[in-house]
Design a protein around this motif. Structure first.
Motif, PDB file in Angstrom:
ATOM      1  N   PHE B 311       0.821  -1.212   0.000  1.00 26.59           N
ATOM      2  CA  PHE B 311       0.000   0.000   0.000  1.00 26.59           C
ATOM      3  C   PHE B 311       0.853   1.260   0.000  1.00 26.59           C
ATOM      4  CE2 PHE B 311      -2.984  -3.179   1.499  1.00 26.59           C
ATOM      5  CZ  PHE B 311      -4.019  -2.940   0.620  1.00 26.59           C
ATOM      6  N   LEU B 312       2.083   1.138   0.512  1.00 24.24           N
ATOM      7  CA  LEU B 312       2.951   2.308   0.456  1.00 24.24           C
ATOM      8  C   LEU B 312       3.265   2.630  -1.002  1.00 24.24           C
ATOM      9  CD1 LEU B 312       4.483   4.431   2.048  1.00 24.24           C
ATOM     10  CD2 LEU B 312       6.501   2.988   1.877  1.00 24.24           C
ATOM     11  N   LEU B 314       1.292   2.146  -3.429  1.00 22.02           N
ATOM     12  CA  LEU B 314       0.085   2.814  -3.932  1.00 22.02           C
ATOM     13  C   LEU B 314       0.173   4.315  -3.657  1.00 22.02           C
ATOM     14  CD1 LEU B 314      -2.383   1.532  -5.241  1.00 22.02           C
ATOM     15  CD2 LEU B 314      -3.522   1.632  -3.031  1.00 22.02           C
ATOM     16  N   ALA B 315       0.542   4.641  -2.416  1.00 24.35           N
ATOM     17  CA  ALA B 315       0.677   6.049  -2.034  1.00 24.35           C
ATOM     18  C   ALA B 315       1.778   6.709  -2.852  1.00 24.35           C
ATOM     19  CB  ALA B 315       0.978   6.163  -0.548  1.00 24.35           C
ATOM     20  N   GLY B 318       0.628   7.632  -6.392  1.00 27.58           N
ATOM     21  CA  GLY B 318      -0.111   8.898  -6.416  1.00 27.58           C
ATOM     22  C   GLY B 318       0.829  10.076  -6.253  1.00 27.58           C
ATOM     23  N   ALA B 319       1.779   9.930  -5.325  1.00 28.96           N
ATOM     24  CA  ALA B 319       2.688  11.033  -5.045  1.00 28.96           C
ATOM     25  C   ALA B 319       3.577  11.327  -6.246  1.00 28.96           C
ATOM     26  CB  ALA B 319       3.537  10.702  -3.819  1.00 28.96           C
TER      27      ALA B 319
ATOM     28  N   ALA C 127      -5.217  10.736  -7.599  1.00 32.06           N
ATOM     29  CA  ALA C 127      -3.879  10.607  -7.015  1.00 32.06           C
ATOM     30  C   ALA C 127      -3.943  10.703  -5.491  1.00 32.06           C
ATOM     31  CB  ALA C 127      -2.945  11.666  -7.587  1.00 32.06           C
ATOM     32  N   ASN C 130      -5.214   7.648  -3.737  1.00 35.96           N
ATOM     33  CA  ASN C 130      -4.198   6.621  -3.559  1.00 35.96           C
ATOM     34  C   ASN C 130      -3.212   6.989  -2.456  1.00 35.96           C
ATOM     35  OD1 ASN C 130      -4.618   4.420  -5.553  1.00 35.96           O
ATOM     36  ND2 ASN C 130      -4.728   6.169  -6.917  1.00 35.96           N
ATOM     37  N   VAL C 131      -2.875   8.282  -2.393  1.00 35.83           N
ATOM     38  CA  VAL C 131      -1.925   8.701  -1.357  1.00 35.83           C
ATOM     39  C   VAL C 131      -2.543   8.529   0.028  1.00 35.83           C
ATOM     40  CG1 VAL C 131      -0.646  10.652  -0.426  1.00 35.83           C
ATOM     41  CG2 VAL C 131      -0.724  10.302  -2.896  1.00 35.83           C
ATOM     42  N   GLY C 134      -3.290   4.738   0.596  1.00 29.64           N
ATOM     43  CA  GLY C 134      -2.055   3.958   0.682  1.00 29.64           C
ATOM     44  C   GLY C 134      -1.336   4.210   1.998  1.00 29.64           C
ATOM     45  N   LEU C 135      -1.245   5.478   2.394  1.00 28.38           N
ATOM     46  CA  LEU C 135      -0.568   5.802   3.646  1.00 28.38           C
ATOM     47  C   LEU C 135      -1.328   5.219   4.831  1.00 28.38           C
ATOM     48  CD1 LEU C 135       0.682   9.469   3.120  1.00 28.38           C
ATOM     49  CD2 LEU C 135       2.028   7.365   3.225  1.00 28.38           C
ATOM     50  N   MET C 137      -3.239   2.569   4.927  1.00 25.32           N
ATOM     51  CA  MET C 137      -3.049   1.128   4.982  1.00 25.32           C
ATOM     52  C   MET C 137      -1.622   0.781   5.418  1.00 25.32           C
ATOM     53  SD  MET C 137      -5.839  -0.443   4.257  1.00 25.32           S
ATOM     54  CE  MET C 137      -5.426  -2.094   3.709  1.00 25.32           C
ATOM     55  N   PHE C 138      -0.690   1.596   4.988  1.00 23.92           N
ATOM     56  CA  PHE C 138       0.705   1.373   5.349  1.00 23.92           C
ATOM     57  C   PHE C 138       0.903   1.548   6.855  1.00 23.92           C
ATOM     58  CE2 PHE C 138       4.926   3.530   5.859  1.00 23.92           C
ATOM     59  CZ  PHE C 138       5.698   2.384   5.737  1.00 23.92           C
TER      60      PHE C 138
END
Lengths: 494, 344, 332
Positions: B311-312, B314-315, B318-319, C127, C130-131, C134-135, C137-138
């Motif tokens: 998931f990182l 994934l982030a 986007g970034a 975007a 997802n950020v 994603g963060l 979930m991380f």
């Protein structure tokens, strides 16, 4: 009359480019003033300086009400009473007429202005102008002319003392222009100055008092409007003498290429009859709403007619789509070059070959690089388009060169009939000449040309025969040699 | 009258060798990331296993991204790609599992063909529905495909009750997990699709029409092109590509389900935009998309090797998109203050 | 008055109202329990989350933008709030504040990026979705929070009525949230200058700038409001679900979009009403609930929903085509 605004020694440079050099301009209260110039002459920069969108270079000054400014901010300009009505009118199509007129009420504070107060404010303004508008109608549902009224009302609601209108008559019919002139007189009576910005001499000149001409960022002078003729203004704006003569070749022996009989389409046009011979340029003149563009679209297969017959080379044809029209050898250069004629963001080359892609394929249906390139360069050379790289977007070209790209696209389809709808709209006077030369050359090579226009000199000096359209009907047929500009104007307005 | 600097042939040849700004930017980004992860991971990144695992993961998202790219080029969008892929895969799975794939070689081949026909037939119907609603009724692509996405997934869920169909012939397993000369079959499938797609979009009349109408549909219509037919083909093509991706997913998991791969949907848009495809239409190349997918896959693999959550990445994806856009803005802004380059 | 009803019938909302009424009449005749008080309470409770988000998204759509990231913002907000609530002794007010702050912060990030990057709002929010997600979930490793504070689990319920069998009918937090979101949005859009400015911005951005609307500031407000609503909705949802899962909400953003668009809001901005959005949410809620009550297997509900969306947007587009043709006739 007292001066409303006094600009002195105004200059503006962008990088190394001079947009305005040392311009002085005085506008009196309640004056109707015409600001004329070609594209790039600096007139829009001047407006931006007056409305505070851009500051001038240091050294100049702006005097309003005895107060000196080095530059104005948009807020100051509005407070002083300057209102610009841009060509796109800048209205909110999804809001009501009342909300558009009194929108300034919505800019201050959190609480809503209240429907009643808004309506009252808008109603008062509308009454002052003596026009009729439905306060609750959505602006998006109004005609262009009505929208323009809304924009004028909004300027008035903002306590305007100077209203600047950018090309206000470009998309109005003659009656609508008359209404606009009446309203301008009414503004003038109330001491509000009006500046018309234009790149051609048009109807607004009838009521203008003075004309200021700009060229290449410099002011050539200010003249009394009644001393100005279209020809003189054209010469001033471009720096060139244009001396057109009526030349009509004898075409009586040439075969008829396009023949139209009894063509009608409900709501658009009625019982249209004409012939165009090979090599002939038929001028069709009429104002907006006369049915001229609708007729062209029917000949181009995009608006099937209800009745009547179209014959090409003697054979009747049925044009159900523009593809069918193209296959029969008809090409149509739209009056709206920017949104219907060209794909502005895309390369010049892609635009030139757009209508003939299927002819450029080689093995396996792929576009052949060689054939595409040679088609592109053939168009560029044939029409003398000035390009440094055909992969540049069409947007980077001047208006005249853009129009040449459109014509090149159509010549690639090898048309027998070329319909040009207002071919020189937005083209500088100098570049217009080049377009006319191309049209005449194409006719001389044997094409039948139909040139639609609302500019009298355009058809008078460049067409071989002239049809006048009004209210969807052909009102008369003239030969240029028998006419003067004045008599043609009378025929159109009658 | 004509003032051009280079003769036509040379100008074109020069262009062939000049990578566009998008490709250049992504290559720089790729090299930077390679350097960064190389320092962090060393040989763990640059070994066969890591690269092979990347090569196995990339193609699904890549083909979905191609399926999204075509409508994006035309100024639209296709939200139904994942749903279409799953329904197509289920159709193929239905053929495989209900009609038994055994017997003579000829009949096995026949059933494989039948399964493909089922999958692509289903996809074609969805594509035609999308295209018709968008081109002929004038529904905005995002809304039309939102509707078909929900409906198509609904059909898949309704028919399978949300269950999984599994158990396919060895050939499908080979497609999903096998290699030829060390190259994963899925990657070969992607190459076999991506290269013709690149040619189709840049070198054919159809591709030219798609990009042109993506910038200005009306002008293309006035040029004598039946834009509605072009649009229908755009969505048909998008659906067929989705079916390929769906079959690959099915082959890799050896099962099909109504809800596989849903997280890919918005990622494909992200990947396409990062690859230089203008979401407003008209611009974009397959090469840019591929480069952007490689960058994204690199980030994801590195995250995997670094033992941080998927998931990182994934982030990070986007970034990266936001960052690249941000750098582009700063660059454009800085250029205002730099001396203008002389026109060449 | 006849004028008003005529206008209503010609508007999208009027037609949608007729469709919803027809559906209500059909379902109440065809099923016993559809129109029952308990069913309505259940519906209000379970659709509170998407309903609230629809109200927030409506504002964004009217302004001419779009937000895809709100489910991620909501997930972040509820996770942060519940984590803190489990660690410290805080109450409702603090939890509400935390959700509001987190939601608004996410919204402001969107607005700033949209205003500065030169990317369209849909791309930016995909975007940031997802950020944010994603963060989250991380950081959380995808762990759910099952144990919530007692005061939160008990929630805010008021028994308003008990029938003869002793069944209580309750008024709960979810209903408060839903009603508050719609009332607040309606007030913002129709009773304030900001509301008019939002319509103006979505209607014509250039003109909005020219009349002096500060577009960047207005966007901060619009996306900030969306974030605020997402924060509040996340709280209501967590209370209803009695647990917080970081990946429970993401993936529902397009359902919310569908409801708002069914309600007549335009993706190009400038158009949309709270009343229409309520009807859009109701249509989807009644449809899904009705299918269930009619005994249709729940597996098929999504298919029907999709078909309704497709038919509705097609009808809307056809209507617009006809209107445009009408305008042309008038002008000719």
């Amino acid at each position: 009359m007292p001066d409303f605004i006094n600009l002195a020694r105004i200059s503006k440079h962008f990088g190394g480019v001079t947009a305005l050099a040392d311009v002085d301009l005085t506008i009196s209260a309640g004056e109707v003033h015409c600001l004329a110039g070609e594209n790039g002459s600096g007139k829009s920069t001047l407006i931006k300086i007056i409305s505070g969108v851009q500051p001038p270079d240091s050294g100049g000054e702006i005097v309003i009400d005895g107060q000196r400014y080095t530059h104005l901010t948009p807020a100051e300009s509005t407070r002083i009473g300057v209102q610009v009505i841009y060509q796109d009118l800048s209205l909110f199509p999804d809001l009501t007429v009342a909300e558009n007129i009194a929108f300034a009420q919505h800019l201050r504070g959190l609480r809503g202005a209240g429907k009643q107060r808004l309506r009252a404010k808008a109603e008062a303004v509308i009454a002052r102008l003596g026009v009729s508008l439905d306060l609750d109608a959505l602006v998006g549902e109004l005609s262009i002319a009505q929208r323009q009224l809304v924009a004028i009302c909004r300027a008035l609601a903002a306590e305007a003392r100077l209203v600047i209108m950018d090309e206000p008559t470009a998309s109005l019919t003659r009656t609508e222009v008359d209404t606009l002139l009446d309203i301008t007189r009414e503004l003038k009576r109330r001491g509000i100055a009006v500046v018309f910005v234009s790149h051609r001499l048009d109807e607004v000149m009838e009521i203008a008092e003075r004309v200021t001409v700009l060229r290449d960022g410099r002011k050539l002078g200010t003249w009394d409007a009644k001393d100005m003729t279209p020809r003189r203004l054209g010469t001033l704006m471009t720096g060139h003498e244009f001396d057109y003569k009526v030349v009509v070749p004898d075409l009586s022996a040439a075969p008829v290429m396009l023949s139209v009989r009894g063509l009608s389409r409900r709501g658009d046009f009625e019982d249209i009859n004409f012939d165009i011979r090979q090599g002939e340029i038929l001028g069709v003149i009429g104002l907006l709403g006369s049915g001229r563009t609708e007729l062209a679209l029917s000949l181009f297969g995009m608006r099937p007619p209800d009745r009547g017959q179209i014959r090409l080379d003697g054979a009747p044809v049925s044009l159900t789509s523009n593809r069918a029209a193209i296959d029969h050898g008809i090409a149509y250069v739209s009056e709206d070059r920017l949104s219907l004629g060209l794909v502005l963001e895309q390369p010049i080359a892609s635009n030139i070959v757009l209508s003939t892609l299927d002819k450029l394929t080689g093995a396996a249906g792929l576009l052949s690089g060689d054939r595409t390139r040679s088609a592109v360069w053939q168009g560029i050379e044939q029409l003398g388009i000035k390009v440094s790289d055909p992969e540049n977007p069409v947007r980077t070209l001047s208006g005249g060169n853009q129009q040449r790209v459109v014509i090149a696209k159509w010549l690639a389809t090898q048309p027998r009939v070329l319909i040009l709808d207002s071919p020189t709209v937005g083209v500088d006077i100098n570049a217009k000449d080049g377009i006319y030369a191309i049209v005449k050359r194409l006719a001389a090579e044997g094409m039948a040309v139909m040139m639609i226009s609302d500019e009298i000199p355009e058809v008078l000096y460049h067409a071989h025969r002239i049809l006048v359209m009004q209210g969807g009907r052909v009102k008369g047929e003239f030969h240029p040699a028998q006419l003067s500009e004045t008599s043609l104007r009378e025929a159109i307005d009658a | 009258m004509v003032t051009y600097t280079a003769p036509p042939a040379r100008a074109a040849a020069a262009r062939l060798w000049k990578p566009g700004p998008v490709l250049l930017r992504l290559t720089v980004l790729f090299l930077l990331l390679m350097f960064l992860f190389g320092v962090l991971l060393g040989h763990r990144l640059f070994n066969g296993a890591a690269i092979r695992s990347m090569a196995f993961q990339l193609p699904e998202l890549a083909i979905f991204s191609l399926a999204m790219m075509v409508p994006l080029l035309s100024g639209g969008l296709d939200l139904s790609i994942i749903a279409t892929a799953n329904l197509s895969a289920l159709a193929a799975a239905f053929v495989f599992t209900h009609f038994g794939v055994s017997g003579s070689d000829a009949s096995v081949l026949l059933w494989h063909i039948a399964a493909l026909v089922a999958a692509f037939g289903v996809a074609a119907m969805v594509g035609l529905l999308n295209g018709t609603v968008i081109a002929y009724l004038g529904v905005s692509p995002i809304l039309a495909t939102l509707g078909t996405m929900t409906m198509v997934k609904g059909i898949a869920v309704g028919l399978t009750h949300g269950g999984v169909i599994a158990g396919f012939p060895p050939f499908m397993v080979f497609i999903g997990n096998g290699s030829i000369l060390g190259v994963p079959v899925v990657l070969l499938v992607f190459a076999v699709i991506a290269i013709p797609m690149g040619v189709l979009l840049t070198r054919t009349p159809f591709g030219q029409r798609v990009t042109m109408l993506g910038s200005n549909l009306q002008a293309v219509r006035y040029s004598g092109i039946d834009t509605r037919r072009v649009l229908v083909r755009v969505y048909l093509l998008s659906a067929l590509l989705s079916a390929v991706a769906g079959l690959l997913m099915m082959a890799r998991f050896n099962s099909a389900n109504a809800a596989y791969g849903e997280s890919y949907l918005l990622i494909t848009i992200l990947a396409a935009v990062l690859g230089g495809i203008d979401p407003a239409g008209g611009f974009g190349k397959v090469s840019g998309l591929v480069m952007s997918l490689i960058v994204l896959q690199l980030v994801s693999t590195a995250a995997n090797l670094l033992n941080v959550s998927q998931f990182l990445s994934l982030a990070l994806w986007g970034a990266i998109l936001l960052g690249v856009a941000g750098i582009g803005r700063v660059w454009a802004w800085a250029r205002l203050f730099l001396p203008a380059r002389k026109p060449s | 008055m006849p004028d008003l009803s005529k206008r209503l019938l010609h508007s999208h909302e009027g037609k949608l109202l007729l469709v919803v009424l027809a559906l209500v009449i059909f379902l109440s005749l065809a099923t016993k329990s559809f129109l029952s008080l308990q069913n309505m309470i259940d519906l209000l409770t379970s659709y509170s989350f998407s309903g609230m988000l629809a109200a927030g998204l409506l504002v964004v759509l009217i302004s001419g933008g779009i937000d895809i990231s709100f489910t991620a913002s909501a997930s972040v907000a509820q996770y942060v709030a519940m984590t803190i609530a489990n660690q410290y002794h805080i109450g409702w007010i603090e939890v509400i504040l935390i959700c509001a702050v987190v939601g608004i912060a996410c919204g402001l990030i969107n607005a700033v990026l949209i205003g500065t990057l030169g990317l369209s709002s849909i791309i930016v929010t995909i975007a940031t979705l997802n950020v944010f997600f994603g963060l989250l979930m991380f950081v959380t490793h995808g762990n759910e929070i099952f144990a919530l504070p007692d005061w939160f689990v008990n929630g805010a319920n008021w028994v308003v009525y008990t029938d003869k069998q002793g069944n209580p009918y309750i008024f709960n937090l979810q209903m408060i949230g839903l009603i508050a979101a719609f009332v607040l949005t309606a007030l913002l859009l129709t009773r304030t200058n900001i509301g008019r400015q939002i319509y103006a911005l979505g209607s014509n951005k250039d003109a909005a700038q020219r009349v002096g609307i500060k577009v960047f500031r207005l966007n901060l407000l619009v996306y900030g409001y969306m974030g605020f609503v997402a924060g509040m909705a996340s709280l209501v949802q967590a209370q209803d679900a009695q647990s917080v899962s970081p990946n429970a909400l993401v993936g529902r953003e397009l359902d919310v979009l569908a409801a708002v668009v069914l309600g007549g809001a335009s993706l190009t901005g400038g158009v949309g009403t709270v009343f229409g959005t309520i009807l859009g949410v109701m249509l989807l809620a009644f449809l899904q609930n009705g299918l269930l009550l009619l005994g249709v297997q729940s597996y098929w509900s999504e298919c029907f929903t999709g078909a309704v969306i497709l038919i509705a947007v097609s009808a809307l587009a056809l209507e617009r085509q006809r209107q445009r043709a009408g305008v042309r006739r008038v002008m000719a």
